[in-house]
Design an enzyme around this catalytic site. Structure first.
Site, PDB file in Angstrom:
ATOM      1  N   SER A   8      79.636  56.687  49.994  1.00  0.00           N
ATOM      2  CA  SER A   8      79.568  55.398  50.683  1.00  0.00           C
ATOM      3  C   SER A   8      79.876  55.595  52.168  1.00  0.00           C
ATOM      4  CB  SER A   8      80.572  54.423  50.073  1.00  0.00           C
ATOM      5  OG  SER A   8      80.701  53.315  50.935  1.00  0.00           O
ATOM      6  N   HIS A  33      75.045  55.427  49.850  1.00  0.00           N
ATOM      7  CA  HIS A  33      75.426  54.048  49.538  1.00  0.00           C
ATOM      8  C   HIS A  33      75.809  53.332  50.834  1.00  0.00           C
ATOM      9  CE1 HIS A  33      76.932  50.994  46.690  1.00  0.00           C
ATOM     10  NE2 HIS A  33      77.930  50.819  47.542  1.00  0.00           N
ATOM     11  N   ASP A  35      77.134  49.829  52.466  1.00  0.00           N
ATOM     12  CA  ASP A  35      77.833  48.580  52.161  1.00  0.00           C
ATOM     13  C   ASP A  35      77.673  47.563  53.284  1.00  0.00           C
ATOM     14  OD1 ASP A  35      79.170  49.139  49.622  1.00  0.00           O
ATOM     15  OD2 ASP A  35      80.241  50.680  50.745  1.00  0.00           O
ATOM     16  N   MET A  37      78.397  43.916  54.631  1.00  0.00           N
ATOM     17  CA  MET A  37      79.371  42.828  54.389  1.00  0.00           C
ATOM     18  C   MET A  37      79.234  41.755  55.452  1.00  0.00           C
ATOM     19  SD  MET A  37      82.731  45.100  53.607  1.00  0.00           S
ATOM     20  CE  MET A  37      82.703  46.470  52.452  1.00  0.00           C
ATOM     21  N   HIS A  66      73.833  48.072  49.291  1.00  0.00           N
ATOM     22  CA  HIS A  66      74.682  47.155  48.531  1.00  0.00           C
ATOM     23  C   HIS A  66      74.983  45.947  49.415  1.00  0.00           C
ATOM     24  CE1 HIS A  66      78.917  46.604  46.480  1.00  0.00           C
ATOM     25  NE2 HIS A  66      78.107  45.584  46.246  1.00  0.00           N
ATOM     26  N   MET A  68      76.751  42.782  50.133  1.00  0.00           N
ATOM     27  CA  MET A  68      77.883  41.896  49.799  1.00  0.00           C
ATOM     28  C   MET A  68      77.807  40.707  50.735  1.00  0.00           C
ATOM     29  SD  MET A  68      80.695  44.866  49.234  1.00  0.00           S
ATOM     30  CE  MET A  68      79.645  46.051  50.023  1.00  0.00           C
ATOM     31  N   MET A 137      81.436  46.799  39.941  1.00  0.00           N
ATOM     32  CA  MET A 137      82.503  46.962  40.934  1.00  0.00           C
ATOM     33  C   MET A 137      83.814  47.264  40.203  1.00  0.00           C
ATOM     34  SD  MET A 137      81.030  46.660  43.818  1.00  0.00           S
ATOM     35  CE  MET A 137      82.565  46.967  44.693  1.00  0.00           C
ATOM     36  N   ASP A 175      81.342  51.470  41.421  1.00  0.00           N
ATOM     37  CA  ASP A 175      81.649  51.420  42.853  1.00  0.00           C
ATOM     38  C   ASP A 175      83.073  50.942  43.102  1.00  0.00           C
ATOM     39  OD1 ASP A 175      81.551  51.229  45.601  1.00  0.00           O
ATOM     40  OD2 ASP A 175      80.102  49.579  45.656  1.00  0.00           O
TER      41      ASP A 175
HETATM   42  C1  DX5 Z   1      83.744  48.166  48.437  1.00  0.00           C
HETATM   43  C2  DX5 Z   1      82.440  48.898  48.646  1.00  0.00           C
HETATM   44  C3  DX5 Z   1      82.490  50.305  48.203  1.00  0.00           C
HETATM   45  C4  DX5 Z   1      83.442  51.163  48.994  1.00  0.00           C
HETATM   46  C5  DX5 Z   1      83.910  52.277  48.119  1.00  0.00           C
HETATM   47  O1  DX5 Z   1      83.586  46.854  48.798  1.00  0.00           O
HETATM   48  O2  DX5 Z   1      81.393  48.264  47.926  1.00  0.00           O
HETATM   49  O3  DX5 Z   1      81.200  50.908  48.173  1.00  0.00           O
HETATM   50  O4  DX5 Z   1      82.852  51.698  50.166  1.00  0.00           O
HETATM   51  O5  DX5 Z   1      84.887  52.971  48.796  1.00  0.00           O
HETATM   52  P1  DX5 Z   1      85.997  53.826  48.036  1.00  0.00           P
HETATM   53  O6  DX5 Z   1      85.249  54.901  47.282  1.00  0.00           O
HETATM   54  O7  DX5 Z   1      86.846  54.352  49.149  1.00  0.00           O
HETATM   55  O8  DX5 Z   1      86.723  52.899  47.108  1.00  0.00           O
HETATM   56 ZN    ZN Z   2      79.456  49.387  47.641  1.00  0.00          ZN
END
Ligand code: DX5
Ligand code: ZN
Length: 216
Positions: A8, A33, A35, A37, A66, A68, A137, A175
């Site tokens: 990620s 990956h 993320d 947000m 991903h 969010m 998750m 994840d």
């Molecule tokens: C959390 C994200 C994850 C995050 C995982 O909201 O969706 O993808 O980056 O990070 P680690 O592996 O550090 O928990």
């Molecule tokens: Zn993620």
């Protein structure tokens, strides 16, 4: 079948992004990956299309986006332009999930659906045959570096059983909080893809960390 590793980017050094991508290009990881947000669906803001466009230019791994974000349909066309392998939306953020899944697939991209820790996997059973990837998750989304929530292992097992019962090929991605210490248990529960942020990028040697997760 062996497990896939999806580092990620959230945990990477954003001051040296190209270098981080070069490291991943030389690794056993198959997916990057990403993320996204929005500060509304989750209490944090990360990055969006501008950063992903720059990363996509040098990255040899398939992209795994991903989202969010609230009402993700508004942005799916933008992210589809990077030709990712998967775009995942959150079940909790989609009022018309069936339509969102079809919309992602209309771009020829794998449709993923992510579910928060409290959301039952059964919420996806009616549309499971249309989904390429379920992202379970294992932390509450919004931040990297959180602790894995143990009860999510039961959700992975239940989803694996349902995928088998419906004779599907839907992939299970896990994840949040995945480490060398719990990767074997996550895999044994039925995961196909392990997302790993901190345990890869904060490791002394990310290449070895990826190999260890791969071999778990
Ligand atoms: C959390 C994200 C994850 C995050 C995982 O909201 O969706 O993808 O980056 O990070 P680690 O592996 O550090 O928990
Ligand atoms: Zn993620």
């Amino acid at each position: 079948m062996s497990i896939e590793i999806a580092p990620s980017l959230l945990a990477a050094n954003f001051g040296a992004l190209n270098q981080e991508i070069e490291t991943l290009n030389a690794s056993k990881a198959s997916l990057l990956h990403l993320d996204v947000m929005d500060g509304s669906f989750v209490p944090n803001i990360s990055f969006g299309p501008v950063v992903i466009e720059a990363v996509a230019k040098n990255c040899k791994l398939d992209l795994d986006i991903h989202l969010m974000i609230e009402d993700p349909d508004r942005y799916i066309a933008d992210y589809a332009s990077f030709k990712p392998k998967y775009i995942s939306v959150h079940e909790e953020a989609c009022r018309h999930l069936d339509r969102s899944i079809d919309y992602i697939k209309s771009f020829g991209i794998g449709a993923g659906v992510a579910i928060n820790p409290h959301t039952p996997v059964a919420n996806l059973f009616t549309v499971l045959h249309k989904i390429d990837l379920v992202c379970i998750m294992s932390v509450n989304p919004g931040f990297g570096g959180q602790k894995f929530i143990p009860y999510t292992l039961k959700k992975i097992e239940a989803l694996r059983a349902e995928i088998k019962a419906q004779c599907l090929h839907t992939k299970i991605e896990v994840d949040g909080g995945v480490t060398e210490g719990n990767a074997a248990a996550v895999k044994a529960a039925g995961a196909d893809i392990l997302v790993a942020g901190s345990s890869v990028f904060k490791a002394e040697n990310p290449l070895i960390a990826i190999e260890n997760l791969h071999g778990a």
